[in-house]
Design a protein around this motif. Structure first.
Motif, short mmCIF file in Angstrom:
data_model
loop_
_atom_site.label_atom_id
_atom_site.label_comp_id
_atom_site.label_asym_id
_atom_site.label_seq_id
_atom_site.Cartn_x
_atom_site.Cartn_y
_atom_site.Cartn_z
N PHE A 189 -89.18 32.51 48.27
CA PHE A 189 -90.28 32.82 48.34
C PHE A 189 -90.48 33.61 46.82
CE2 PHE A 189 -93.14 36.49 48.32
CZ PHE A 189 -94.18 35.97 49.14
N SER A 190 -91.42 33.21 46.19
CA SER A 190 -91.56 33.90 44.94
C SER A 190 -93.14 34.54 44.78
CB SER A 190 -91.54 32.80 43.76
OG SER A 190 -92.49 31.70 43.86
N SER A 191 -93.37 35.22 43.86
CA SER A 191 -94.66 35.93 43.66
C SER A 191 -94.96 35.66 42.29
CB SER A 191 -94.81 37.23 44.50
OG SER A 191 -93.82 38.03 43.75
N ARG A 192 -96.29 35.69 41.93
CA ARG A 192 -96.54 35.40 40.40
C ARG A 192 -97.86 36.06 40.24
NH1 ARG A 192 -99.65 31.48 37.66
NH2 ARG A 192 -99.64 30.23 39.56
N GLN A 193 -97.69 36.94 39.47
CA GLN A 193 -99.10 37.81 39.00
C GLN A 193 -99.63 36.80 37.79
OE1 GLN A 193 -98.96 41.95 38.74
NE2 GLN A 193 -100.66 42.07 36.95
N SER A 194 -100.64 36.39 37.86
CA SER A 194 -101.14 35.68 36.72
C SER A 194 -101.52 36.35 35.40
CB SER A 194 -102.25 34.64 37.32
OG SER A 194 -103.52 34.91 36.66
#
Length: 242
Positions: A189-194
């Protein structure tokens, strides 16, 4: 005749015994001798203490015990970096972890970069994975390349898509059993703030191998760019003490 006491069971002389019978074993020397009993007891005690000291040292170094065991932590940058699951030989090779958990905080050089993972840095065509994207502005985003089957250009698991902001996070789990290396698989699971202040994207991925491997290391690569800064922490789950 001599008697005994508990709990050690050492012989004692009674008033009816010849003097010194517990030391010399009686007139013919065939009786139980207290010094021999004491020596046997000391040998057993010394062996038990040595074993306990070894177990304590293994627990303090992290190489013994059961449960989640810290493997190591570090920083990395560049096109690739690796995590040694034996920690330089502190754990057996292969370590046969029941599960490996890797947590990462990542800053990429590009804005929409895929992160891939190889087992033992092998680039053979055995990796398959799938992914699904959740966006903060759109409830669900289906990537066109959400099924990753082994090809010459896809010789690794696709585990994340990240950007240039350092709050990118990856939670990767490698599932493995010493019974059968063909069961090696992953979930991430990964999260990316653009770069946009109003967009946040989550990427879920999982996969397995088309043939068996026993994991001794993990290599991470960024095919489209590089890792600017990576902070990583790795743990291994051991269900049975070594």
């Amino acid at each position: 005749m001599t008697g005994s006491t508990v709990p050690d069971g050492f012989i004692t002389e009674s008033t009816d015994d010849l003097p010194g019978v517990s030391l010399n074993g009686g007139l013919d020397g065939s009786g139980t001798k207290l010094p021999e009993q004491i020596q046997t007891k000391f040998i057993a005690t010394d062996a038990a203490i040595t074993d306990l000291m070894d177990r304590v040292a293994a627990l303090e170094s992290g190489s013994g015990g059961i449960g989640w065991i810290p493997i190591g932590s570090g920083t990395a940058s560049g096109a690739t970096f690796s995590i040694d699951l034996t920690d330089g030989g502190r754990f057996p090779n292969p370590p046969l972890w029941d599960e490996v958990r890797v947590s990462m905080r990542v800053d990429m050089s590009g804005s929409d970069d895929e992160v891939r993972c190889r087992v033992n840095n092998d680039s053979d065509l055995v990796y398959r994975s799938g992914s699904f994207t959740m966006d903060s502005q759109v409830p669900a985003v289906s990537d066109a390349d959400n099924w990753h089957y082994p090809t010459a250009s896809q010789s690794a698991w696709a585990i994340a898509k990240l950007g240039t902001i350092s709050t990118n996070l990856i939670d990767l789990r490698i599932f493995h059993t010493g019974v059968s290396s063909s069961l090696l698989a992953f979930q991430a699971f990964s999260s990316r703030q653009s770069d946009s202040s109003s967009t946040h994207r989550n990427w879920m991925a999982s996969g397995s191998l088309t043939s068996g491997k026993t994991a001794t290391s993990l290599t991470f690569l960024a095919p489209a760019s590089t890792f600017s800064t990576v902070y990583w922490w790795a743990e291994g789950l051991r269900m049975v003490a070594p």
